[in-house]
Design a protein around this motif. Sequence first.
Motif, PDB file in Angstrom:
ATOM      1  N   PHE A 138     113.235 -31.303 -25.091  1.00 54.32           N
ATOM      2  CA  PHE A 138     111.804 -31.027 -24.944  1.00 54.32           C
ATOM      3  C   PHE A 138     111.221 -31.647 -23.664  1.00 54.32           C
ATOM      4  O   PHE A 138     110.517 -30.984 -22.930  1.00 54.32           O
ATOM      5  CB  PHE A 138     110.984 -31.531 -26.151  1.00 54.32           C
ATOM      6  CG  PHE A 138     111.367 -30.907 -27.443  1.00 54.32           C
ATOM      7  CD1 PHE A 138     111.196 -29.552 -27.662  1.00 54.32           C
ATOM      8  CD2 PHE A 138     111.911 -31.668 -28.473  1.00 54.32           C
ATOM      9  CE1 PHE A 138     111.557 -28.963 -28.873  1.00 54.32           C
ATOM     10  CE2 PHE A 138     112.269 -31.100 -29.678  1.00 54.32           C
ATOM     11  CZ  PHE A 138     112.098 -29.745 -29.876  1.00 54.32           C
ATOM     12  N   ILE A 139     111.520 -32.908 -23.419  1.00 56.82           N
ATOM     13  CA  ILE A 139     110.840 -33.642 -22.357  1.00 56.82           C
ATOM     14  C   ILE A 139     111.378 -33.307 -20.976  1.00 56.82           C
ATOM     15  O   ILE A 139     110.639 -33.077 -20.037  1.00 56.82           O
ATOM     16  CB  ILE A 139     110.923 -35.161 -22.611  1.00 56.82           C
ATOM     17  CG1 ILE A 139     110.281 -35.510 -23.971  1.00 56.82           C
ATOM     18  CG2 ILE A 139     110.262 -35.947 -21.487  1.00 56.82           C
ATOM     19  CD1 ILE A 139     108.830 -35.111 -24.084  1.00 56.82           C
ATOM     20  N   ARG A 140     112.695 -33.281 -20.840  1.00 54.97           N
ATOM     21  CA  ARG A 140     113.307 -32.992 -19.539  1.00 54.97           C
ATOM     22  C   ARG A 140     114.513 -32.098 -19.774  1.00 54.97           C
ATOM     23  O   ARG A 140     115.645 -32.569 -19.859  1.00 54.97           O
ATOM     24  CB  ARG A 140     113.705 -34.295 -18.831  1.00 54.97           C
ATOM     25  CG  ARG A 140     114.209 -34.091 -17.411  1.00 54.97           C
ATOM     26  CD  ARG A 140     114.538 -35.412 -16.731  1.00 54.97           C
ATOM     27  NE  ARG A 140     113.337 -36.073 -16.251  1.00 54.97           N
ATOM     28  CZ  ARG A 140     113.072 -37.359 -16.424  1.00 54.97           C
ATOM     29  NH1 ARG A 140     113.913 -38.116 -17.095  1.00 54.97           N
ATOM     30  NH2 ARG A 140     111.966 -37.886 -15.942  1.00 54.97           N
ATOM     31  N   SER A 141     114.239 -30.810 -19.913  1.00 55.37           N
ATOM     32  CA  SER A 141     115.312 -29.854 -20.177  1.00 55.37           C
ATOM     33  C   SER A 141     115.402 -28.863 -19.030  1.00 55.37           C
ATOM     34  O   SER A 141     114.443 -28.651 -18.288  1.00 55.37           O
ATOM     35  CB  SER A 141     115.071 -29.120 -21.498  1.00 55.37           C
ATOM     36  OG  SER A 141     113.825 -28.465 -21.486  1.00 55.37           O
ATOM     37  N   ARG A 142     116.548 -28.246 -18.888  1.00 55.01           N
ATOM     38  CA  ARG A 142     116.760 -27.344 -17.759  1.00 55.01           C
ATOM     39  C   ARG A 142     116.128 -25.970 -17.972  1.00 55.01           C
ATOM     40  O   ARG A 142     115.889 -25.240 -17.027  1.00 55.01           O
ATOM     41  CB  ARG A 142     118.261 -27.218 -17.488  1.00 55.01           C
ATOM     42  CG  ARG A 142     118.823 -28.492 -16.877  1.00 55.01           C
ATOM     43  CD  ARG A 142     120.302 -28.422 -16.621  1.00 55.01           C
ATOM     44  NE  ARG A 142     120.733 -29.566 -15.826  1.00 55.01           N
ATOM     45  CZ  ARG A 142     121.994 -29.873 -15.581  1.00 55.01           C
ATOM     46  NH1 ARG A 142     122.958 -29.115 -16.083  1.00 55.01           N
ATOM     47  NH2 ARG A 142     122.305 -30.922 -14.840  1.00 55.01           N
ATOM     48  N   GLU A 143     115.907 -25.626 -19.202  1.00 52.54           N
ATOM     49  CA  GLU A 143     115.191 -24.397 -19.525  1.00 52.54           C
ATOM     50  C   GLU A 143     114.173 -24.730 -20.596  1.00 52.54           C
ATOM     51  O   GLU A 143     114.473 -25.460 -21.540  1.00 52.54           O
ATOM     52  CB  GLU A 143     116.142 -23.316 -20.036  1.00 52.54           C
ATOM     53  CG  GLU A 143     115.444 -22.025 -20.425  1.00 52.54           C
ATOM     54  CD  GLU A 143     116.355 -21.016 -21.113  1.00 52.54           C
ATOM     55  OE1 GLU A 143     115.899 -19.901 -21.402  1.00 52.54           O
ATOM     56  OE2 GLU A 143     117.530 -21.354 -21.366  1.00 52.54           O
ATOM     57  N   PHE A 144     112.949 -24.225 -20.446  1.00 56.49           N
ATOM     58  CA  PHE A 144     111.958 -24.477 -21.490  1.00 56.49           C
ATOM     59  C   PHE A 144     111.016 -23.283 -21.602  1.00 56.49           C
ATOM     60  O   PHE A 144     110.941 -22.431 -20.709  1.00 56.49           O
ATOM     61  CB  PHE A 144     111.181 -25.770 -21.243  1.00 56.49           C
ATOM     62  CG  PHE A 144     110.515 -25.882 -19.897  1.00 56.49           C
ATOM     63  CD1 PHE A 144     109.235 -25.386 -19.696  1.00 56.49           C
ATOM     64  CD2 PHE A 144     111.161 -26.500 -18.842  1.00 56.49           C
ATOM     65  CE1 PHE A 144     108.617 -25.492 -18.464  1.00 56.49           C
ATOM     66  CE2 PHE A 144     110.547 -26.618 -17.593  1.00 56.49           C
ATOM     67  CZ  PHE A 144     109.268 -26.118 -17.410  1.00 56.49           C
ATOM     68  N   LEU A 145     110.336 -23.232 -22.734  1.00 56.79           N
ATOM     69  CA  LEU A 145     109.353 -22.187 -22.984  1.00 56.79           C
ATOM     70  C   LEU A 145     107.972 -22.687 -22.572  1.00 56.79           C
ATOM     71  O   LEU A 145     107.671 -23.868 -22.715  1.00 56.79           O
ATOM     72  CB  LEU A 145     109.333 -21.809 -24.464  1.00 56.79           C
ATOM     73  CG  LEU A 145     110.642 -21.315 -25.073  1.00 56.79           C
ATOM     74  CD1 LEU A 145     110.428 -21.001 -26.548  1.00 56.79           C
ATOM     75  CD2 LEU A 145     111.179 -20.102 -24.338  1.00 56.79           C
ATOM     76  N   TRP A 146     107.165 -21.773 -22.084  1.00 60.85           N
ATOM     77  CA  TRP A 146     105.777 -22.123 -21.797  1.00 60.85           C
ATOM     78  C   TRP A 146     104.936 -20.870 -21.692  1.00 60.85           C
ATOM     79  O   TRP A 146     105.433 -19.760 -21.804  1.00 60.85           O
ATOM     80  CB  TRP A 146     105.662 -22.980 -20.542  1.00 60.85           C
ATOM     81  CG  TRP A 146     105.869 -22.296 -19.198  1.00 60.85           C
ATOM     82  CD1 TRP A 146     106.338 -21.034 -18.968  1.00 60.85           C
ATOM     83  CD2 TRP A 146     105.601 -22.864 -17.920  1.00 60.85           C
ATOM     84  NE1 TRP A 146     106.383 -20.793 -17.613  1.00 60.85           N
ATOM     85  CE2 TRP A 146     105.938 -21.896 -16.939  1.00 60.85           C
ATOM     86  CE3 TRP A 146     105.111 -24.085 -17.483  1.00 60.85           C
ATOM     87  CZ2 TRP A 146     105.806 -22.126 -15.580  1.00 60.85           C
ATOM     88  CZ3 TRP A 146     104.980 -24.312 -16.124  1.00 60.85           C
ATOM     89  CH2 TRP A 146     105.326 -23.347 -15.188  1.00 60.85           C
ATOM     90  N   GLN A 147     103.634 -21.100 -21.530  1.00 57.79           N
ATOM     91  CA  GLN A 147     102.751 -20.037 -21.086  1.00 57.79           C
ATOM     92  C   GLN A 147     102.316 -20.434 -19.696  1.00 57.79           C
ATOM     93  O   GLN A 147     102.173 -21.620 -19.380  1.00 57.79           O
ATOM     94  CB  GLN A 147     101.576 -19.850 -22.024  1.00 57.79           C
ATOM     95  CG  GLN A 147     100.646 -21.031 -22.232  1.00 57.79           C
ATOM     96  CD  GLN A 147      99.772 -21.403 -21.043  1.00 57.79           C
ATOM     97  OE1 GLN A 147      99.503 -22.570 -20.816  1.00 57.79           O
ATOM     98  NE2 GLN A 147      99.341 -20.400 -20.282  1.00 57.79           N
ATOM     99  N   GLU A 148     102.121 -19.447 -18.845  1.00 59.28           N
ATOM    100  CA  GLU A 148     101.545 -19.749 -17.529  1.00 59.28           C
ATOM    101  C   GLU A 148     100.486 -18.718 -17.211  1.00 59.28           C
ATOM    102  O   GLU A 148     100.730 -17.510 -17.247  1.00 59.28           O
ATOM    103  CB  GLU A 148     102.607 -19.830 -16.438  1.00 59.28           C
ATOM    104  CG  GLU A 148     103.550 -18.666 -16.330  1.00 59.28           C
ATOM    105  CD  GLU A 148     104.510 -18.822 -15.156  1.00 59.28           C
ATOM    106  OE1 GLU A 148     104.111 -19.358 -14.107  1.00 59.28           O
ATOM    107  OE2 GLU A 148     105.670 -18.397 -15.305  1.00 59.28           O
ATOM    108  N   GLY A 149      99.275 -19.212 -16.972  1.00 62.99           N
ATOM    109  CA  GLY A 149      98.170 -18.343 -16.621  1.00 62.99           C
ATOM    110  C   GLY A 149      97.966 -18.331 -15.120  1.00 62.99           C
ATOM    111  O   GLY A 149      98.086 -19.371 -14.461  1.00 62.99           O
ATOM    112  N   HIS A 150      97.663 -17.163 -14.573  1.00 59.10           N
ATOM    113  CA  HIS A 150      97.410 -17.015 -13.139  1.00 59.10           C
ATOM    114  C   HIS A 150      96.194 -16.123 -12.976  1.00 59.10           C
ATOM    115  O   HIS A 150      96.219 -14.940 -13.345  1.00 59.10           O
ATOM    116  CB  HIS A 150      98.630 -16.403 -12.445  1.00 59.10           C
ATOM    117  CG  HIS A 150      99.845 -17.270 -12.512  1.00 59.10           C
ATOM    118  ND1 HIS A 150     100.138 -18.219 -11.564  1.00 59.10           N
ATOM    119  CD2 HIS A 150     100.825 -17.354 -13.438  1.00 59.10           C
ATOM    120  CE1 HIS A 150     101.258 -18.842 -11.886  1.00 59.10           C
ATOM    121  NE2 HIS A 150     101.690 -18.340 -13.025  1.00 59.10           N
TER     122      HIS A 150
END
Length: 506
Positions: free
Chosen positions: A181-193
Amino acid sequence: MADNGGKKPNANAKAKGSGGGGGKKKEVKKETGLGLTKKKDENFGEWYSEVVVHGEMIEYYDISGCYILRPWTMAIWETMQTFFDAEIKKMRIKNCYFPLFVSPAVLEKEKDHIEGFAPEVAWVTKSGKSELEVPIAIRPTSETVMYPYYSKWIRGHRDLPLKLNQWCNVVRWEFSNPTPFIRSREFLWQEGHTAFATKEEADKEVLEILELYRRIYEEYLAIPVVKGKKSENEKFAGGLYTTSVEGATSHCLGQNFAKMFDITFENEKGEKAMIWQNSWAYSTRTIGVMVMVHGDDRGLVLPPKVASVQAIVIPVPYKDVDTEAIFDACLKTVETLNEAGFRVEADLRDNYSPGWKYSHWEMKGVPLRIEIGPKDLKNNQVRCARRDNSAKVDIPMNNLVEEVKEMFAKIQQNLFDVAKQKRDASIQVTRTWDEFTEALNEKKLILAPWCDEKEVEEDVKARTKGEIGAAKSLCSPFDQPDLPEGTLCFASGKPAKKWTYWGRSY
């Protein structure tokens, strides 16, 4: 890595198994890894690894720094996603999806931005056994993926605002101390632009999104946060300024990306103008923060609002009693609570003792345990045990829904209150360099007067660099304590401009 063998549960939580005997106990122990071998206050890192594995949140994968997110985790992520997605849609932000791959030409177009991510960018260099003529990058974030198309889509003031969000994964090839969770090479997120005609519109949205992030942390994860602004050194690479609640960030990008990608529009006066942009994101890192804040030496502690299972119903039969009637009461209890809108399950497995089940569900952090035994059946009641403080209370069946609802609210609030008390107790106000370094070595969250100069922050980092990481500014809180006239910066002796939180970068 977690020790998958685990440790025997407490005496009142030993697994008897269907056949009894020591051999069966050993088999159950091996199967479940029940019990933690590390304590939170003694070995935090190994404790954390054990909790997320034994709590069935993640499984280690055969590529270092990559983790399998199990259903227990995904349910938490989906709860936060449901809340956030509904809120941004009220703001007329629309979901979209852009490709995972980025061409080098586009990625390197914005120099300042990519320099901040360069060490973490993963590259695809082969297709089968053939070398690619041009390597392809995997997105570490999506500004450079999306903005060439903003340039294409935005022509006039009627095309604004353009407000898009995507739910996706990103890859950042971390090399130091990968942590679930804290420092992973792949993670899920949302990104707004988002893109606007004016800075005022962009500034307004930055704070609206930051408030949603505060709500995720405080109302759902029961974690107190401080809203504030990042320093120039710590702001998002290529952005104008960054606001933060430390686990999620909302950036005003200014017009830097608009210049690099030529995103212009014709305003109402017929003049050519540059757009103003924002980007904002929170990720599965938030789940790791929740584990760290609330977990204890028995495992996970989940706030009711995000728990996949809010209550677990466990039958407690004795010898020579009507087990069928107890099981029926358990199923009826589950039905009643689920119909009331709660997430409740029963553990009717007959090859584990009630005590073993108690420890198992405690390890998984279920907020409330509901026990039903012969006495409860006779008295038309259930016994409830809270995970957050171990308090137990008997509740009449005819008042179950109201009592459980109130209990969930109390658990949610108590988790927040306890976390806030611990957070506030760890804050050290310092005014001098000696006080600062002493508090830093005691792993305190430091609030210090600062002159807000990049060179001074760089000097602080250089002077405090050690085996466990250098000091870094976290944020300058919007809610500023009083700063008496004549207050000096703790590091430079220059006039202080603001109070700023500091900590170590590990």
